[in-house]
Motif scaffolding. Structure first.
Motif, short mmCIF file in Angstrom:
data_model
loop_
_atom_site.label_atom_id
_atom_site.label_comp_id
_atom_site.label_asym_id
_atom_site.label_seq_id
_atom_site.Cartn_x
_atom_site.Cartn_y
_atom_site.Cartn_z
N SER A 100 0.77 -1.15 -0.07
CA SER A 100 -0.07 0.06 -0.03
C SER A 100 0.78 1.33 -0.10
O SER A 100 1.96 1.32 0.59
CB SER A 100 -0.91 -0.09 1.26
OG SER A 100 -1.42 1.18 1.68
N THR A 101 0.30 2.43 -0.73
CA THR A 101 1.29 3.55 -0.83
C THR A 101 1.75 3.99 0.50
O THR A 101 3.18 4.17 0.40
CB THR A 101 0.16 4.66 -1.29
OG1 THR A 101 -0.29 4.19 -2.59
CG2 THR A 101 1.16 5.90 -1.55
N GLU A 133 3.81 -0.07 -5.13
CA GLU A 133 2.98 0.31 -4.30
C GLU A 133 1.68 0.75 -5.14
O GLU A 133 1.68 1.22 -6.42
CB GLU A 133 2.93 1.58 -3.29
CG GLU A 133 3.52 2.68 -3.74
CD GLU A 133 2.44 3.43 -4.41
OE1 GLU A 133 1.37 3.49 -4.02
OE2 GLU A 133 2.85 4.52 -5.50
N CYS A 134 0.50 0.31 -4.60
CA CYS A 134 -0.68 1.10 -5.13
C CYS A 134 -1.52 1.36 -3.90
O CYS A 134 -1.39 1.21 -2.96
CB CYS A 134 -1.61 -0.15 -5.65
SG CYS A 134 -1.22 -0.80 -7.41
N ASN A 135 -2.61 2.55 -4.33
CA ASN A 135 -3.22 3.39 -3.32
C ASN A 135 -4.31 2.38 -2.87
O ASN A 135 -5.56 2.50 -3.72
CB ASN A 135 -3.43 4.77 -3.60
CG ASN A 135 -4.23 5.60 -2.24
OD1 ASN A 135 -5.20 4.87 -1.68
ND2 ASN A 135 -3.67 6.60 -2.09
N GLY A 137 -6.58 3.12 -0.59
CA GLY A 137 -7.16 3.99 0.49
C GLY A 137 -8.81 4.10 0.22
O GLY A 137 -9.50 4.72 0.91
N ILE A 142 -5.72 3.93 5.01
CA ILE A 142 -4.45 3.86 4.57
C ILE A 142 -3.48 4.67 5.34
O ILE A 142 -2.30 4.38 5.51
CB ILE A 142 -4.24 4.51 3.02
CG1 ILE A 142 -2.98 4.15 2.39
CG2 ILE A 142 -4.60 6.02 3.07
CD1 ILE A 142 -2.93 4.67 0.99
#
Length: 346
Positions: A100-101, A133-135, A137, A142
């Motif tokens: 995750s970001t 990473e990917c967001n 959220g 996040i």
């Protein structure tokens, strides 16, 4: 924490959806490339946390035994840690981790700690960790930054060959793509190149915007499906091959991996971080001429398209942070849409 958690088990080929003409490997996964292993650690604390980390581990990789690699940025709105040295030297010296970001920096630190403990790294004083990473959220809190060193170590320690868990697992636990719940997806191809057979494997962390396309047909979410409207997201693509390619050629392979997202309906929006990293597991050996790369390019284009579809089919409808819900692709609806006559314009 779950170290390995499968999705629904559905894949494109289970539904009779075959992409391209090149045969897959035995597991139709990145682990079909000899020596490549994958591990996940899934972090769930319902309803607010749906996150994790995924590790792609090439056998024997390290600062003393780097592998040739290339990277391509389709849209640079992202945090691919380790990019500059990888691009400058054309070598990969750690496993590739996805997460995750806002957890990417903790994951990179934990990867460095793990690498320094590995045999052969006793005197290492410089290391280039590679973390994408990917967001997540939209479905996960996040800002809580829930991925920690113990999760990184679980993903690395649990990495294995064979079938790869897909969908809502590891770094794909909270991701959304093309209006549907998505996640991790993988696929492979075994192209013949200059009289030699090689394997190309891909793994995607799908989290990007656009409208889903399957075999050239547009398949938007239904009006009654809860969707992540406006989600722009990102996509991380990891490509592995046992073809003896150099870093320049692997960069060309990585470029095709990002191109392949267009087949799936990707919008490549301003806020999308679209990256591909390609590495070779067999440095040396009889080189492949540039004029013979066509089958490898075709293999990665088809593999990425199928891996994205697998990431969607394996995922499950999820309700997360703030009560937001995103629907999974329904196989029955998808097949019905594909079977319906195409509308024609006058």
């Amino acid at each position: 924490m779950e170290s390995q958690s499968p999705g629904t088990g559905r894949r494109a080929r289970d539904l009779g959806l075959v992409i391209g003409r090149i045969a897959p490997g035995p597991f139709n996964a990145i682990t079909d490339v000899p020596g490549v292993r994958v591990g996940h650690a899934t972090v769930r604390r319902p309803p607010s946390v749906h996150s994790g980390v995924t590790a792609v581990v090439p056998g024997g990789v390290g600062p003393r035994t780097p592998l040739p690699a290339g990277v391509f940025t389709g849209n640079g709105y992202g945090k691919l840690i380790g990019t500059t040295q990888l691009a400058e030297l054309g070598t990969l010296e750690t496993p590739v981790l996805l997460t995750s970001t806002l957890s990417a920096f903790r994951v990179a630190d934990a990867l460095v700690g793990w690498m320094l403990e590995q045999p052969g790294c006793e005197e290492v004083r410089s290391l280039n960790p590679v973390v994408g990473e990917c967001n997540d959220g939209f479905l996960s809190d996040i800002r809580a930054r829930p991925v920690h060193a113990e999760h990184v170590r679980a993903a690395l320690g649990g990495a294995s060959g064979g079938p790869v868990a897909e969908g809502c697992v590891g770094a794909g636990t909270g991701t959304v793509a093309l209006g549907f719940k998505a996640g991790i997806g993988t696929a492979s191809r075994t192209p013949d190149v200059d009289g030699r057979r090689f394997t190309v494997g891909v793994l995607v962390q799908a989290n990007f915007g656009g409208t889903l396309r399957v075999l050239g047909r547009t398949v938007p979410p239904k009006a009654d499906d809860p969707a992540a409207e406006g989600e722009t997201g990102s996509c991380m693509i990891v490509v592995a091959t046992d073809a003896p390619l150099d870093a320049r050629q692997l960069t060309r392979v990585a470029r095709r991996a990002v191109f392949a997202l267009a087949r799936t309906g990707a919008a490549y929006s301003h806020g999308s971080g679209d990256y591909a990293l390609a590495f070779g597991t067999r440095p040396g050996g009889a080189p492949v001429a540039d004029t013979e790369l066509g089958p490898l390019f075709e293999a990665v284009l088809d593999g990425v398209e199928e891996a994205v579809l697998n990431s969607l089919l394996a995922a499950e409808t999820a309700t997360g942070f703030g009560g937001r819900t995103v629907a999974a692709v329904r196989a029955d609806r998808l097949l019905a849409d594909l079977a319906a006559p195409m509308e024609t314009s006058r």
